[in-house]
Design a protein around this motif. Sequence first.
Motif, mmCIF file in Angstrom:
data_model
loop_
_atom_site.group_PDB
_atom_site.id
_atom_site.type_symbol
_atom_site.label_atom_id
_atom_site.label_comp_id
_atom_site.label_asym_id
_atom_site.label_seq_id
_atom_site.Cartn_x
_atom_site.Cartn_y
_atom_site.Cartn_z
ATOM 1 N N ILE A 131 -7.177 15.824 4.582
ATOM 2 C CA ILE A 131 -7.040 17.296 4.238
ATOM 3 C C ILE A 131 -5.769 17.380 3.482
ATOM 4 C CG2 ILE A 131 -6.382 19.589 4.978
ATOM 5 C CD1 ILE A 131 -8.168 18.584 7.699
ATOM 6 N N LYS B 259 -7.202 12.156 21.355
ATOM 7 C CA LYS B 259 -7.481 11.875 19.845
ATOM 8 C C LYS B 259 -8.378 10.806 19.784
ATOM 9 C CE LYS B 259 -5.149 11.601 15.383
ATOM 10 N NZ LYS B 259 -4.935 10.322 15.070
ATOM 11 N N MET C 277 -5.887 19.039 11.598
ATOM 12 C CA MET C 277 -4.671 18.049 11.562
ATOM 13 C C MET C 277 -4.691 17.399 10.379
ATOM 14 S SD MET C 277 -4.449 14.865 14.430
ATOM 15 C CE MET C 277 -3.770 15.692 15.805
ATOM 16 N N GLN D 284 2.243 11.228 22.670
ATOM 17 C CA GLN D 284 1.041 10.607 22.756
ATOM 18 C C GLN D 284 1.128 9.067 23.230
ATOM 19 O OE1 GLN D 284 -0.985 8.733 19.041
ATOM 20 N NE2 GLN D 284 -2.343 10.072 19.655
ATOM 21 N N ALA E 193 -0.549 15.227 12.026
ATOM 22 C CA ALA E 193 -0.955 14.385 12.645
ATOM 23 C C ALA E 193 0.126 13.365 13.021
ATOM 24 C CB ALA E 193 -1.865 13.541 11.805
ATOM 25 N N HIS F 104 -10.408 12.227 14.209
ATOM 26 C CA HIS F 104 -10.199 11.523 12.863
ATOM 27 C C HIS F 104 -11.574 11.270 12.260
ATOM 28 C CE1 HIS F 104 -8.407 8.186 10.258
ATOM 29 N NE2 HIS F 104 -9.161 9.096 9.590
ATOM 30 N N ASN G 196 -4.166 8.351 23.075
ATOM 31 C CA ASN G 196 -4.791 7.924 21.635
ATOM 32 C C ASN G 196 -5.886 6.930 21.873
ATOM 33 O OD1 ASN G 196 -5.010 5.737 19.570
ATOM 34 N ND2 ASN G 196 -3.322 6.619 18.755
ATOM 35 N N ASN H 135 -9.697 16.376 11.730
ATOM 36 C CA ASN H 135 -8.772 15.562 10.896
ATOM 37 C C ASN H 135 -9.334 14.397 9.948
ATOM 38 O OD1 ASN H 135 -6.964 12.670 11.601
ATOM 39 N ND2 ASN H 135 -6.137 14.131 10.416
ATOM 40 N N ALA I 263 3.084 6.838 13.225
ATOM 41 C CA ALA I 263 3.673 5.609 13.543
ATOM 42 C C ALA I 263 4.905 5.384 12.602
ATOM 43 C CB ALA I 263 3.105 4.554 14.550
ATOM 44 N N ARG I 264 6.006 5.359 13.102
ATOM 45 C CA ARG I 264 7.131 5.008 11.989
ATOM 46 C C ARG I 264 7.266 6.106 10.879
ATOM 47 N NH1 ARG I 264 3.553 0.965 12.207
ATOM 48 N NH2 ARG I 264 3.148 1.254 10.087
ATOM 49 N N TYR J 175 -8.702 3.312 6.825
ATOM 50 C CA TYR J 175 -8.195 4.614 6.521
ATOM 51 C C TYR J 175 -9.066 4.646 4.938
ATOM 52 C CZ TYR J 175 -4.692 4.800 9.948
ATOM 53 O OH TYR J 175 -4.272 4.589 11.154
ATOM 54 N N GLU K 291 4.715 9.904 17.799
ATOM 55 C CA GLU K 291 4.283 8.743 17.454
ATOM 56 C C GLU K 291 3.477 8.065 18.727
ATOM 57 O OE1 GLU K 291 6.868 6.271 15.369
ATOM 58 O OE2 GLU K 291 7.950 7.900 14.865
ATOM 59 N N PHE K 292 2.656 7.229 18.486
ATOM 60 C CA PHE K 292 1.984 7.013 20.110
ATOM 61 C C PHE K 292 3.037 5.918 20.601
ATOM 62 C CE2 PHE K 292 -0.960 3.107 18.275
ATOM 63 C CZ PHE K 292 0.245 2.748 17.446
HETATM 64 C C1 LIG Z 1 1.057 5.096 8.795
HETATM 65 C C2 LIG Z 1 0.216 5.696 9.942
HETATM 66 C C3 LIG Z 1 0.346 5.772 11.197
HETATM 67 C C4 LIG Z 1 -0.353 6.218 12.308
HETATM 68 N N1 LIG Z 1 0.103 6.495 13.531
HETATM 69 C C5 LIG Z 1 -0.669 6.895 14.415
HETATM 70 C C6 LIG Z 1 -0.490 7.132 15.666
HETATM 71 O O1 LIG Z 1 0.646 6.968 16.044
HETATM 72 N N2 LIG Z 1 -1.291 8.097 16.630
HETATM 73 C C7 LIG Z 1 -2.469 8.435 16.023
HETATM 74 O O2 LIG Z 1 -3.122 9.102 16.834
HETATM 75 N N3 LIG Z 1 -2.777 8.464 14.658
HETATM 76 C C8 LIG Z 1 -1.972 7.704 13.990
HETATM 77 N N4 LIG Z 1 -2.164 7.585 12.639
HETATM 78 C C9 LIG Z 1 -3.545 8.227 12.134
HETATM 79 C C10 LIG Z 1 -3.224 9.822 11.772
HETATM 80 O O3 LIG Z 1 -2.744 10.472 12.749
HETATM 81 C C11 LIG Z 1 -4.650 10.435 10.897
HETATM 82 O O4 LIG Z 1 -5.557 10.445 12.141
HETATM 83 C C12 LIG Z 1 -4.952 9.779 9.771
HETATM 84 O O5 LIG Z 1 -4.079 9.318 8.874
HETATM 85 C C13 LIG Z 1 -6.105 10.477 9.248
HETATM 86 O O6 LIG Z 1 -5.436 11.878 8.727
HETATM 87 P P1 LIG Z 1 -5.151 12.073 7.002
HETATM 88 O O7 LIG Z 1 -6.429 11.751 6.319
HETATM 89 O O8 LIG Z 1 -4.753 13.309 7.001
HETATM 90 O O9 LIG Z 1 -4.085 10.899 6.747
HETATM 91 C C14 LIG Z 1 -1.557 7.069 11.616
HETATM 92 C C15 LIG Z 1 -1.881 6.941 10.430
HETATM 93 C C16 LIG Z 1 -1.123 6.615 9.187
HETATM 94 C C17 LIG Z 1 -1.440 6.493 8.174
#
Ligand SMILES: Cc1cc2nc3c(=O)[nH]c(=O)nc-3n(C[C@H](O)[C@H](O)[C@H](O)COP(=O)(O)O)c2cc1C
Length: 332
Positions: free
Chosen positions: A205, A141, A224, A70, A15, A171, A98, A202, A18-19, A179, A40-41
């Motif tokens: 997981i 996404k 993802m 992205q 996935a 997601h 995004n 996503n 960012a950062r 989250y 990262e976006f």
């Molecule tokens: C610190 C952080 C940064 C994220 N940056 C982006 C991003 O740049 N683009 C994006 O589509 N999703 C971003 N997400 C969302 C993740 O891609 C993902 O959809 C989300 O964490 C859920 O998946 P997980 O439960 O496996 O973590 C970010 C999530 C986190 C925790």
Amino acid sequence: MLPWFQDGKFPLYLAPMARFTDIIFREFCKEQGADVMVTEFVQADALTRDDPKLWETVDFTVAQRPMGVQIFGSNPDSMAAAARMLVDRLQPDFIDINFGCPADRVICMDAGSSMLRNPKKLGMVTGAVVRAVPDTPVTVKIRTGWDDDSIVAKEVGHIVECEGAQALAIHGRTKVQGYRGDANWPVIAEVAEELTIPVVGNGNISSAEDVIRIQQQTNCSGLMIGRAALGYPWIFRDIKHYLKYGVVPEPPSIAERWETIIDYTRKIMARPYREQRHSDLRWMRPKFIALTKGMEGSRRIRGSLGQVNQIEDLERVAQLHIARLAQSESSR
Ligand SMILES: Cc1cc2nc3c(=O)[nH]c(=O)nc-3n(C[C@H](O)[C@H](O)[C@H](O)COP(=O)(O)O)c2cc1C
């Protein structure tokens, strides 16, 4: 059909985060078995203004392909211009849009998950990007919706499919959820059932068992993995191994995990933009905390990680942690 879904392949995506999912982190995930990755976006408007920091963010290596870049934004013209610029300069394997970010700074631009409140505009942006890069696939996404009362994943899925998107990652949480809480897999399953394009599921997981369960319960074409990979990028290797042999391999030793973190740090500090802007490692502290999160005894070293300035400090934290664990192992 995008090649990474063809012939019954079931790709595991890293996935975009960012950062965290920078070029070096992605390199490691790829070595461990991540099939498809997305940068990262980056904000479309800023990209077209030629901000060098953003061009560093979207950089990738040939070994990381298939690789998507992205972008986010709400203006169809600038999104289209950014996509064209990216394709001309970098030739990514796909452009990913995004429509899921819940961050205030993105919402106030009416971008990211804010677009889920305006599916018509979301469709216009998608169509504009698709038309701007007819030579490159476009994927999208999203989250399931803005809140529990406005679950729009199915409607949005149909719109983006109609506008020419070639895959949809969902997601399984709403914007309001952030989250927290469980991912809504029944909604993801429903959309995967309805659409012709591949749907990538996503949300939460964190093991090979999760992958098998989701494979059995949904018609997703791939999955993802986000936060679970931050603390344990070996998750891709574990899942692949489990799918093939039915057992999870031995985890890497603590020493190996630290070696990976230190190697990663050296490499990221050697990147052109990072080197210019950061003379010490303070900006990497959140990454260190994320990378060590799943390790035994990681809570005890969190304070020391918050003090790391130079690579030598990081090495000292690692040595201390390894020694402490060895000591508690021998006294058991
Ligand atoms: C610190 C952080 C940064 C994220 N940056 C982006 C991003 O740049 N683009 C994006 O589509 N999703 C971003 N997400 C969302 C993740 O891609 C993902 O959809 C989300 O964490 C859920 O998946 P997980 O439960 O496996 O973590 C970010 C999530 C986190 C925790």
